[in-house]
Design an enzyme around this catalytic site. Sequence first.
Site: not given
Ligand code: PRP
Length: 189
Positions: A105, A161
């Site tokens: 993201d 999630d």
């Molecule tokens: C989410 C996803 C990535 C990250 C991407 O993890 O799994 O690891 O966000 O976002 P970014 O590019 O803005 O860093 P999250 O920290 O929400 O944890 P999760 O996977 O346990 O839901």
Amino acid sequence: MPLEHDIDRILISADEIQQRIRDLAGSINDAYTDEDRPLLVCVLKGAFMFLADLTRHLEMRHEVDFMETSSYGARTESSGVVRILLDLERNIQGRHVLIVEDIVDSGRTLDYVTRNLETRDPASVRVCTLLNKPSRRVIDVALDFVGFEVPDEFVVGYGLDFNEEYRNLPFIGVLKEEIYVESPEGDAR
Ligand code: PRP
């Protein structure tokens, strides 16, 4: 009420996901040999389902390991602090590492994880992500294997999630706005 009722629309069906994973696995099979014996690093929690399906289509000898990160700040888009909640069991010195993510993201998590792993002197570090949301990128990150590009909408399912729910849905769907706008946990994924 079934979780599906919170979904505005299905963006990527379960069949489309599975077909694309077979294609991705084909590319990864071409990229590594048995001798490389890559270590797949699953970034928890979101990537658990993708890793489980991907690994079943890989033909070269390989191992899996897990890392859990928390991106505080991806929620508010302000701080961008990434923490490691669980680190790898394996020593990766001299190893070929393939990071497996569910979504890139802002790029903050992947940038942090990649830099962190590179300090451990691996033979190589490559990245496979199921979803890429380039419209939200804050940090430029290199992606080697990408499943789908997704628009800037709040996507859940297949590991992703909202408030720890919806990870079990077999498809990627867009969450109804009314579900997240009134929640203090809401972000704009
Ligand atoms: C989410 C996803 C990535 C990250 C991407 O993890 O799994 O690891 O966000 O976002 P970014 O590019 O803005 O860093 P999250 O920290 O929400 O944890 P999760 O996977 O346990 O839901």
